[in-house]
Enzyme design. Structure first.
Site: not given
Length: 506
Positions: A113, A394
């Site tokens: 998502g 990340k």
């Protein structure tokens, strides 16, 4: 005891009664606003939004009921010894008796998502190239295809998209048509952001354009249970004989299907059906904010830093007291998800996420985390896995590690190079000049040799030539207005480089 009373239209009422009236008023106002939003559209979109709003209304109701912290610190206990098993013990049991049969009970689910905005990319994060032009999604497909070919199985891939990633992801899925992997998608919910002051939606209609572009959000990965169930895909997979899902973040390159953990699920050695396994791994100083497993009210429970009272935050971050953290690699029974959804027994703490929109408006998002549901499942277990199963990307600092010769790529899986003497990963900190992927790529003519690197810090306007080698601890700092070009073929070992270093072409 002090009794507080409030005068309301000539009547005296107690504080508790007044608070309940206020809660009811807020719920009634929220209900009216949601109905108004639904009236701005028709057809299938209206029905999808209505289902989403039912989930949101339940979350909002619980949010209004919550008083004080969700955990009482004094009731926290260490998990019992046998509730967190060492991976070595699981692996010592060997592979499943019939690997193909076990794999055909499994579905791989990736949480897809998220956008790549934190790394300066547009579109789904899963479409960022991370290794040899392969994206996160490419590597995932390669891993599952390799399993299916090796064991002659049919493990499907399921992507949980959000309204941010669905369209772009579906376009790219065309390229995997001839791969030996069936790919399914479903969308997680779309919830309205709430004005922090009025506690009402900021949206004026159901569109996501113009003033409403920032009015919506996907409500965290805890939404997987309801969305998966509502999509009809859960029932479809159960009907095919699937029994378990392996869920992980698509940006965790260490989250591959592990046959030893799969055996733990399908063999059920104690005669007890384990419905939920959470992979945890040992904390380092870099992981102090990660959620941890505790024993609470006789059940295994995930404790996140957001739930910790301020007075105990340092204790929570302590590596000595809370030694493990949640990797978000989870193995979950499909039948149990169906049961808990149908009985409305899926219990997850609410995460209140405050944000400020571009126009300066303060809003809150109500979210849940997928691992928080562990306490709802029977015979849940933690498995303390090697650090290699937690390799998230990340930041561009993480990207540099996975693009380097520290890792070798085989059938979509990254493994630490046998040439590295230490199993630990170097600590890399790249400054703000490297934050965006496009700029980061222009600063490396080729990725340095990092096999013997322990620590790298780079700050300021720094570029690296071809075939640079970094060993030990290397710190490179270009002060404001200065620039450092590391020459091609350089070998930096336990060096601090600062000031101004330009290589001029003659």
């Amino acid at each position: 005891m002090t009794f507080v009373c409030i005068l309301l239209s000539g009547q005296q009422i107690g504080m508790a009664q007044f608070e309940e009236m206020m809660r009811q008023q807020l719920e009634s106002s929220m209900h009216s606003e949601l109905e108004k939003l639904l009236d701005t559209t028709t057809g299938p979109e209206k029905e999808v939004s209505r289902k989403d709003f039912e989930g949101f209304s339940n979350l909002f109701h619980r949010f209004l009921q919550v008083k004080g912290p969700s955990v009482e610190w004094i009731k926290i206990r260490r998990p019992p010894e046998d509730s967190i098993q060492p991976y070595d013990k699981i692996a010592a049991r060997g592979l499943p008796n019939n690997v193909a049969e076990s794999l055909n009970k499994l579905v791989v689910v990736k949480l897809n998502g998220g956008l790549g905005t934190s790394m300066g990319c547009k579109g789904p994060k899963s479409l960022i190239s991370v290794r040899n032009e392969n994206t996160f999604l490419d590597l995932t497909v390669q891993q599952i295809e390799h399993l299916n070919k090796t064991y002659n199985t049919d493990v499907p891939l399921v992507l949980m998209n959000s309204f941010n990633t669905d369209e772009d992801t579906k376009k790219i899925l065309q390229k995997y048509k001839h791969h030996r992997v069936k790919i399914h998608t479903f969308n997680q919910s779309r919830y309205p952001r709430i004005n922090k002051e009025s506690l009402l939606p900021v949206a004026t209609d159901l569109s996501m354009k113009g003033p409403n572009a920032e009015a919506w959000y996907p409500p965290g990965h805890g939404d997987i249970y309801a969305s998966f169930y509502n999509s009809g895909l859960l029932d479809q997979l159960i009907a095919q004989g699937r029994e378990y899902i392996f869920v992980s973040n698509i940006d965790n390159l260490g989250a591959t299907v592990d046959l030893h953990i799969l055996r733990q699920l399908v063999s059920q050695p104690n005669g007890k059906r384990c419905e939920f396994i959470m992979e945890v791994t040992d904390k380092t100083r870099a992981d102090v904010k990660g959620g941890t497993l505790i024993q609470y009210d006789g059940k295994l429970r995930l404790l996140e830093i957001a739930q910790v009272p301020k007075a105990h935050v340092d204790e929570f971050k302590s590596v000595s007291k809370f030694k493990i953290f949640n990797t978000n690699n989870l193995w979950i029974s499909l039948a149990a998800i169906k049961r808990l959804q149908e009985q409305s027994m899926m219990d997850m703490e609410i995460i209140v996420n405050p944000k400020t929109l571009d126009g300066g408006l303060n809003i809150i998002q109500l979210e849940t985390a997928v691992g928080a549901a562990i306490k709802s499942f029977d015979n849940a277990l933690g498995i303390n896995v090697p650090r290699s199963r937690f390799l998230p990307v990340k930041t561009t600092s993480d990207l540099l590690l996975v693009m380097s010769n520290l890792y070798s790529l085989d059938a979509g899986s990254l493994t630490m190079s046998p040439k590295r003497e230490f199993p630990t990963t170097p600590h890399v900190k790249l400054g703000c000049s490297f934050t965006k992927v496009q700029e980061y790529l222009t600063r490396f003519e080729s990725i340095p040799d990092m096999l013997e690197l322990d620590h790298l810090t780079v700050s300021g306007d720094v570029t690296f030539g071809k075939n640079v080698s970094l060993k030990g601890t290397v710190i490179i700092i270009a002060n404001h207005g200065d620039r450092i070009d590391i020459p091609a073929g350089s070998m930096l070992e336990n060096k601090i480089v600062s000031g101004n270093l330009r290589i001029m072409d003659h």
